[in-house]
Scaffold this motif. Structure first.
Motif, mmCIF file in Angstrom:
data_model
loop_
_atom_site.group_PDB
_atom_site.id
_atom_site.type_symbol
_atom_site.label_atom_id
_atom_site.label_comp_id
_atom_site.label_asym_id
_atom_site.label_seq_id
_atom_site.Cartn_x
_atom_site.Cartn_y
_atom_site.Cartn_z
ATOM 1 N N ASP A 98 3.448 4.199 -13.301
ATOM 2 C CA ASP A 98 2.739 3.130 -12.616
ATOM 3 C C ASP A 98 2.297 2.042 -13.594
ATOM 4 O O ASP A 98 1.483 2.299 -14.483
ATOM 5 C CB ASP A 98 1.519 3.739 -11.919
ATOM 6 N N TYR A 134 6.845 1.409 -11.802
ATOM 7 C CA TYR A 134 6.533 1.142 -10.401
ATOM 8 C C TYR A 134 5.416 0.119 -10.400
ATOM 9 O O TYR A 134 4.427 0.261 -11.117
ATOM 10 C CB TYR A 134 6.068 2.429 -9.707
ATOM 11 N N SER A 136 2.950 -2.164 -7.778
ATOM 12 C CA SER A 136 2.425 -2.648 -6.509
ATOM 13 C C SER A 136 1.950 -4.065 -6.817
ATOM 14 O O SER A 136 0.870 -4.266 -7.365
ATOM 15 C CB SER A 136 1.277 -1.761 -6.025
ATOM 16 N N TYR A 158 8.423 4.121 -1.787
ATOM 17 C CA TYR A 158 7.090 3.522 -1.777
ATOM 18 C C TYR A 158 6.030 4.586 -2.064
ATOM 19 O O TYR A 158 6.088 5.684 -1.529
ATOM 20 C CB TYR A 158 6.785 2.890 -0.423
ATOM 21 N N HIS A 159 5.058 4.229 -2.900
ATOM 22 C CA HIS A 159 3.937 5.118 -3.205
ATOM 23 C C HIS A 159 2.855 4.848 -2.156
ATOM 24 O O HIS A 159 2.259 3.769 -2.130
ATOM 25 C CB HIS A 159 3.417 4.821 -4.612
ATOM 26 N N HIS A 162 -0.583 3.238 -2.990
ATOM 27 C CA HIS A 162 -0.579 1.797 -3.249
ATOM 28 C C HIS A 162 -0.446 0.997 -1.954
ATOM 29 O O HIS A 162 -1.110 -0.026 -1.782
ATOM 30 C CB HIS A 162 0.552 1.423 -4.205
ATOM 31 N N VAL A 163 0.396 1.439 -1.071
ATOM 32 C CA VAL A 163 0.599 0.732 0.195
ATOM 33 C C VAL A 163 -0.695 0.711 1.003
ATOM 34 O O VAL A 163 -1.063 -0.317 1.569
ATOM 35 C CB VAL A 163 1.756 1.367 1.000
ATOM 36 N N GLN A 171 6.067 -3.705 -3.102
ATOM 37 C CA GLN A 171 6.287 -2.489 -3.878
ATOM 38 C C GLN A 171 7.604 -2.639 -4.633
ATOM 39 O O GLN A 171 8.668 -2.710 -4.030
ATOM 40 C CB GLN A 171 6.291 -1.262 -2.954
#
Length: 176
Positions: A98, A134, A136, A158-159, A162-163, A171
């Motif tokens: 991340d 990754y 966001s 998609y994590h 984070h979404v 993302q």
């Protein structure tokens, strides 16, 4: 001359940010509608207040204390940019790490600081076993242009954390 170095937890405090200008005027943002990416009018001013900086300091200290990277750019001994990468891997075969933040002070944007910080994050993540970063990422057109220039594409996975936290973020992922 811009100087770059990795920060220790002890250095990360509110005073570090006294000459950092987060301010960003946003007029247009990318939004995903019916599985298509579109540019929409979404005017607002993005800025940080004292509470935001306190939260940032807490997050960045935690990144360092848990083995992650916080790397910074200084101009005339003033913080003008920083990037953070969390140490833990996720996403199975994607081997994501991340990239939890990357910011350049408003008065230093366009000088190459962001590119240098991003490249440092990629190199560090690769050395630690990541396959991809990754991100966001802020959906502002200018922010997305930067990430695309760095080689980022829409994330294959998609994590959800984070979404949920930032539903308007894009993302992204980038091979390291």
């Amino acid at each position: 001359m811009i100087q770059y170095r990795t920060l220790s937890a002890e250095e990360i405090c509110p005073e570090l940010f006294q000459n950092f200008i987060r301010h960003q005027v946003v007029t247009k943002c990318w939004r995903k509608e019916n599985d298509k990416w579109l540019i929409n009018d979404a005017p607002f001013i993005d800025d940080w207040n004292e509470k935001d900086y306190q939260f940032l300091v807490s997050c960045l200290k935690n990144t360092v204390l848990t083995g992650g990277l916080v790397h910074a750019a200084f101009y005339q001994n003033m913080l003008k940019g920083f990037v953070s990468v969390e140490l833990s891997l996720f996403g199975g075969e994607h081997r994501y790490m991340d990239l939890s933040s990357i910011h350049v002070s408003e008065d230093m944007r366009g000088t190459g600081i962001g590119k240098t910080l991003f490249q440092t994050a990629k190199k560090w993540a690769k050395e630690k076993g990541a396959g991809k970063l990754y991100i966001s990422a802020h959906s502002a057109v200018e922010s997305q242009a930067f990430y695309r220039k760095m080689g980022c594409v829409e994330a294959q996975l998609y994590h959800s954390k984070h979404v949920e936290a930032e539903p308007y973020d894009c993302q992204l992922e980038c091979k390291v």
